[in-house]
Scaffold this motif. Structure first.
Motif, short mmCIF file in Angstrom:
data_model
loop_
_atom_site.label_atom_id
_atom_site.label_comp_id
_atom_site.label_asym_id
_atom_site.label_seq_id
_atom_site.Cartn_x
_atom_site.Cartn_y
_atom_site.Cartn_z
N GLY A 99 0.68 -1.13 0.06
CA GLY A 99 -0.04 0.01 0.02
C GLY A 99 0.92 1.15 0.28
O GLY A 99 0.18 2.39 -0.03
N PRO A 108 -7.50 -1.93 4.51
CA PRO A 108 -7.09 -0.51 4.10
C PRO A 108 -6.75 0.38 4.90
O PRO A 108 -5.73 1.36 4.88
CB PRO A 108 -8.55 -0.19 3.48
N GLY A 109 -7.11 -0.07 6.41
CA GLY A 109 -6.57 0.93 7.39
C GLY A 109 -5.04 0.79 7.69
O GLY A 109 -4.96 2.00 8.26
N ASN A 154 -2.51 2.44 3.80
CA ASN A 154 -2.84 3.75 2.90
C ASN A 154 -4.34 3.83 1.99
O ASN A 154 -4.26 4.17 0.99
CB ASN A 154 -1.71 4.13 2.14
N ASP A 155 -5.28 2.87 2.64
CA ASP A 155 -6.28 2.84 1.95
C ASP A 155 -6.24 2.23 0.45
O ASP A 155 -7.13 2.33 -0.43
CB ASP A 155 -6.94 4.34 1.65
N TYR A 160 -7.21 -0.31 -2.49
CA TYR A 160 -8.41 -0.92 -2.41
C TYR A 160 -8.32 -2.01 -3.25
O TYR A 160 -7.69 -1.79 -4.62
CB TYR A 160 -9.40 0.30 -3.06
N HIS A 184 -12.43 -4.86 6.48
CA HIS A 184 -13.19 -3.63 6.36
C HIS A 184 -14.37 -3.93 6.29
O HIS A 184 -14.91 -4.94 6.65
CB HIS A 184 -12.77 -3.20 4.88
#
Length: 353
Positions: free
Chosen positions: A139, A171-172, A175-176, A178, A200
């Protein structure tokens, strides 16, 4: 329960189809560090406390936990040295085996960005006794990373991994980053990718993966990383959970998993559904602490309720535990004492172990 084949997941490039981990509740275990006041304590980088680690591992499997995830996010993988990783995995594999739990697999987490480093970590994890690798998505450049790039990255890892690979989508902590359901469909077709942990709350994406007719669900298992979503995820085709609250109350989370499967086998009644909803409600109350504080909250609860480990949290920058100590715990005490009573009630019934 069958004993896992520890040669499973030979080099992914061989093309042989690997098997997913057995269905059930898994715990992303915290890594226990030496307590303040002990001779080996170092406030910057305290050493491993393997005695407490083993005590906690056996507490979990005796409560019905199907297997352990070692060195995931809750295990502070990014703060752990390579030699410590290997020591941690090998010590817990030996502890489980010696206690008669050879059938409880260990899933080793990786949190590296570079493919060769990830493969080396997986190879070392297998040598230490792990049966599966849970690989966190890359990420660092998440905003610029395409779905094709994510797909090729995981395929490159799986092609050469000496362990079956599970995709860790959180994602947490990435860096989010997806990972789209369509990307999961492509990755699920890889013979050495056997499942995912979805940490998530995007329930429509979870449905599009767990219920997808374009995924072979005998080969690719969907685990929720959130115990607060366990019942909904089971209803849409998910297999189970890899859940932090289960590290505090294993029998409670296992009981909900068992209730669902037992009721589905015989035909779910209204009474069954209400009982499952009630238990899911209690789990959700406890999960609020996990969501708010992560590993710090989990360690705080384990230490206060069961006397294992320290309330001072993890390695820097997580060291220190709750900043307001007893004052903060008082906000959660009633809920967690109630859950402890329920855990002990289930223990007395002896259904989970």
């Amino acid at each position: 329960m069958s004993v896992p084949d520890r040669t499973n997941g030979t080099n992914g490039s061989s093309g042989a189809q690997a098997s997913p981990p057995p269905a059930g509740i898994y715990v992303p275990v915290p890594t226990f560090w030496a307590k303040e006041g002990t001779a080996s304590y170092d406030p910057v980088s305290p050493p491993l406390d393997l005695d407490t680690q083993t005590e906690h591992s056996l507490f979990l499997v005796k409560g019905g936990i199907r297997g352990l995830v070692i060195l995931g996010s809750t295990g502070e993988a990014i703060f752990t040295r390579s030699e410590e990783r290997n020591q941690l995995i090998s010590s817990q594999r030996k502890a489980l085996d010696d206690a008669g739990y050879k059938d409880r697999p260990i899933i080793a987490g990786t949190a590296t960005q570079q493919i060769d480093d990830t493969l080396k970590m997986i190879e070392e994890s297998k040598a230490a006794g792990a049966e599966f690798a849970m690989v966190l998505g890359p990420g660092y450049f998440a905003p610029a990373t395409s779905q094709q790039g994510i797909q090729k990255w995981f395929q490159a890892v799986a092609n050469k991994s000496v362990l079956p690979v599970m995709i860790y989508h959180y994602p947490g902590v990435t860096n989010d980053l997806y990972i789209a359901p369509a990307t999961f469909e492509k990755l699920a077709a890889h013979p050495n990718i056997v499942g995912t942990k979805l940490s998530h709350g995007i329930i429509d994406d979870q449905t599009l993966i767990a219920a997808s007719p374009r995924i072979d669900h005998d080969h690719f298992y969907v685990f929720t990383g959130l115990g607060q979503n366990l019942l909904p995820v089971l209803t849409i085709g998910g297999v189970a959970a890899i859940d932090g609250l289960a590290g505090i109350f294993p029998r409670i989370v296992v009981r909900l998993f068992n209730m669902f499967n037992e009721s589905a086998a015989k035909g779910t009644s209204k009474q069954d559904m209400q009982a499952m909803r009630d238990l899911q409600f209690r789990i959700c109350e406890g999960e609020k602490l996990v969501a708010a504080y992560g590993v710090i909250g989990i360690k705080e609860a384990i230490a206060r309720l069961w006397g294992m480990g320290s309330k001072t949290g993890g390695r820097l920058p997580l060291a220190g535990g709750f900043q307001e100590g007893d004052k903060e715990w008082s906000k959660w005490a009633e809920t967690f004492e109630g859950l402890k009573q329920l855990e002990e009630k289930f223990k007395s019934e002896g259904k989970e172990a």
